[in-house]
Design an enzyme around this catalytic site. Sequence first.
Site, short mmCIF file in Angstrom:
data_model
loop_
_atom_site.label_atom_id
_atom_site.label_comp_id
_atom_site.label_asym_id
_atom_site.label_seq_id
_atom_site.Cartn_x
_atom_site.Cartn_y
_atom_site.Cartn_z
N ASN A 40 0.82 -1.22 0.00
CA ASN A 40 0.00 0.00 0.00
C ASN A 40 0.85 1.27 0.00
OD1 ASN A 40 -1.69 -1.97 2.26
ND2 ASN A 40 -2.66 -1.39 0.34
N ASN A 67 -2.87 -8.23 -2.10
CA ASN A 67 -3.89 -8.06 -3.14
C ASN A 67 -3.64 -6.84 -4.02
OD1 ASN A 67 -4.57 -6.96 -0.47
ND2 ASN A 67 -6.32 -6.05 -1.50
N HIS A 68 -2.80 -5.89 -3.55
CA HIS A 68 -2.49 -4.73 -4.39
C HIS A 68 -1.16 -4.88 -5.12
CE1 HIS A 68 -5.94 -2.37 -3.23
NE2 HIS A 68 -5.71 -2.64 -1.95
N HIS A 153 -1.28 -12.58 4.23
CA HIS A 153 -2.01 -11.35 3.88
C HIS A 153 -3.48 -11.74 3.72
CE1 HIS A 153 -1.76 -7.19 2.65
NE2 HIS A 153 -2.69 -7.44 1.75
N HIS A 178 -2.66 -6.92 6.20
CA HIS A 178 -3.80 -6.53 5.35
C HIS A 178 -4.91 -5.78 6.09
CE1 HIS A 178 -6.75 -6.48 2.10
NE2 HIS A 178 -7.61 -7.11 2.85
FE FE2 Z 1 -3.98 -5.81 1.37
#
Ligand code: FE2
Length: 269
Positions: A40, A67-68, A153, A178
Site C-alpha cells: 500500500n 492483493n495490491h 495477507h 492486510h
Molecule cells: Fe492488502
Amino acid sequence: MKILFLGDIVGRSGRDAFVERVPGLRQQLGLDLVVVNGENASHGFGLSPDMARAFLAAGADVITLGNHAWDRRELIPYLSEEPRVIRPINFPPGTPGLGAVVVEVAGGRRALVINAMGRLFMDPLDDPFRAVQAELQKHRLGQTVHAAILDVHAEATSEKQAFGHSFDGLVSLVVGTHTHVPTADHQILPGGTAYQTDVGMCGDYDSVIGMQKGGAALRFWRKMPGERLAPAEGEATLCGIYVETDDATGLALRIAPMRQGGRLSQILP
Ligand code: FE2
C-alpha cells in the site's frame, strides 16, 4: 536471529516513517532481518520500483506484497530483477515474481520469507495452505534455513489463526497483514512458532485503515461512488513485531510488539 516484521506501509506518511526510523531501529535493536509489507506504499495502492529501492536501502531485507501487488504495473518487470520483493505464493502458476525468497543475513545465516494470501472475503486464489506446505518441503528449519517468516495477507482472523496452528513448529513466525489494525494476541504457539493475527500498518492512525477518514466514512453512509480515497497524511505509527529465534532450531524464544511514532501508544521490544 533478531527479526523485525513491519506491517503494511500506507502512503507517504508510512514511507517517510519507515525510511526515517528503520536505520536507527536496526542499530538500536541489533536487528539481523527486517521484513516489511509494501503493497500500500504508493498512495495506498501498490508499490513502485523506486519505493522498493528506497525501503531496501533504508534497511529492509525483504518486501512482501498482497492483493495490491499489481496496482503499479512498473513493479511487474522489477520483480524478475529483484528477488527480495515477493508476491503471494498462491497466485496461479505462471504469475510473474516469486512467493518466497531465502536471504543471507549476518554471520552467513539464512532466512526464508514466504508471502501468502488468504481466500476468505478476498479474491479467489489457489489454496494458500498447500502452497506454503509445498514451499516448506524445500527447506529444513534450523538446518538449511536458520529462520522462516510467513506473512499471511488475509482479511479473516480465523483464516490467519488456522495458518498459525497449521505451521506451528515449522516456521519461526506466522504474522498477519492486510487489515491495518494491530491485534494484541502476539504469542509463542505450543510448537514454538511466534504468532500475531495482524501486525497493523505503518501509517497514520487518524484514518480509516490509513485512508482519509471523511471520504472513507462517507462510503459507508452512502452506497454511491464517492471521492477517490487518498492516504491520511498525519504522522505514521510504525507497527511491527519483534521476534528472537534460536538459530539451532529456528523457533521463537521471544516475541514483543513495537509501535513507534504517530498516535498509537508507544512500545519498544
Ligand atoms: Fe492488502
